[in-house]
Scaffold this motif. Structure first.
Motif, mmCIF file in Angstrom:
data_model
loop_
_atom_site.group_PDB
_atom_site.id
_atom_site.type_symbol
_atom_site.label_atom_id
_atom_site.label_comp_id
_atom_site.label_asym_id
_atom_site.label_seq_id
_atom_site.Cartn_x
_atom_site.Cartn_y
_atom_site.Cartn_z
ATOM 1 N N TYR A 87 -1.514 -5.504 -5.838
ATOM 2 C CA TYR A 87 -1.593 -6.978 -5.197
ATOM 3 C C TYR A 87 -1.435 -7.992 -6.153
ATOM 4 N N PHE A 93 -5.034 5.510 -0.646
ATOM 5 C CA PHE A 93 -4.087 4.728 -0.736
ATOM 6 C C PHE A 93 -3.984 3.765 -1.921
ATOM 7 N N TYR A 127 0.894 -1.239 0.010
ATOM 8 C CA TYR A 127 0.105 -0.079 -0.127
ATOM 9 C C TYR A 127 0.968 1.371 -0.032
HETATM 10 C C1 S6P Z 1 -6.801 -5.815 -2.189
HETATM 11 C C2 S6P Z 1 -6.490 -4.406 -1.474
HETATM 12 C C3 S6P Z 1 -7.297 -3.497 -1.304
HETATM 13 C C4 S6P Z 1 -8.907 -3.517 -0.762
HETATM 14 C C5 S6P Z 1 -9.525 -2.328 -0.520
HETATM 15 C C6 S6P Z 1 -10.698 -2.448 0.154
HETATM 16 O O1 S6P Z 1 -6.127 -7.035 -1.913
HETATM 17 O O2 S6P Z 1 -6.258 -4.949 -0.183
HETATM 18 O O3 S6P Z 1 -7.705 -3.059 -2.802
HETATM 19 O O4 S6P Z 1 -9.614 -4.689 -1.207
HETATM 20 O O5 S6P Z 1 -8.757 -1.305 0.321
HETATM 21 O O6 S6P Z 1 -10.808 -3.110 1.234
HETATM 22 P P1 S6P Z 1 -11.608 -4.519 1.572
HETATM 23 O O7 S6P Z 1 -11.297 -4.948 2.913
HETATM 24 O O8 S6P Z 1 -13.001 -4.061 1.627
HETATM 25 O O9 S6P Z 1 -11.167 -5.248 0.501
#
Ligand code: S6P
Ligand code: ZN
Length: 186
Positions: free
Chosen positions: A152, A148, A100
């Protein structure tokens, strides 16, 4: 999914956008069931307009094995019974790492491996590294929206049930002059 051809992605850190755009996801309060400590306060917020808590804008790179997708998450400023607004949080089912990069606002990266808890302060320019096997949640602890960039592995997947079952080790509460990490049961 067949592999895609090379292409340029325009990253605007100031505007917190990626173009061309892929899918955009909007998470409202109703999507965060079972995650805030105070269930009544959560339910009241759902009834009172069900606000958008965060948005995730992706580039068109597919979430498929061996691809490397990116997304920008923006979490609004807010609290639910004192708990800072946050992402749902997830574990990657096949334990792959992720990075991130903080762009705007003041946030934090809460990580939990089922035993150990880690917190990283995230301010613009900070790269937070999420090692394989650590569930991760982002939290807005500032006074403006927190954005941010995430990069990934496309085959990492998202296990949200893991967080519902194990929690995230800590909860993040707004205090008079900032924020505090509290044990999950509190
Ligand atoms: C994907 C990455 C982010 C999250 C996003 C939302 O691996 O970690 O794109 O998906 O920040 O969070 P969440 O927990 O709802 O997926
Ligand atoms: Zn992730």
């Amino acid at each position: 999914t067949p592999p895609i051809s090379p292409f340029a992605i325009r990253f605007d850190a100031e505007a917190a956008t990626l173009s061309p755009e892929g899918p955009t996801l909007e998470r409202r309060m109703s999507d965060l069931e079972g995650l805030f400590a105070d269930h009544d306060a959560w339910q009241a917020a759902v009834a009172d307009g069900d606000p958008v808590v965060y948005r995730v804008q992706s580039s068109p790179v597919p979430e498929a094995d061996r691809e490397l997708p990116q997304s920008i998450t923006t979490i609004e400023r807010g609290t639910t019974a004192g708990e800072c607004w946050m992402t749902k949080g997830h574990q990657h089912p096949n334990h792959q790492g992720e990075i991130y990069l903080a762009l705007h606002g003041t946030g934090g990266l809460l990580m939990f491996d089922g035993d150990r808890v880690e917190w990283l302060d995230m301010t613009p320019g900070t790269i937070g590294y999420i090692p394989p096997g650590w569930a991760h949640r982002s939290v807005n602890v500032g006074d403006e929206p927190y954005s941010f960039l995430a990069v990934y592995p496309g085959g990492a997947g998202h296990d949200y049930g893991w967080v519902l079952e194990h929690g995230m080790g800590n909860r993040i509460h707004r205090t008079g002059d900032g924020f505090a990490l509290r044990p999950y049961s509190a």
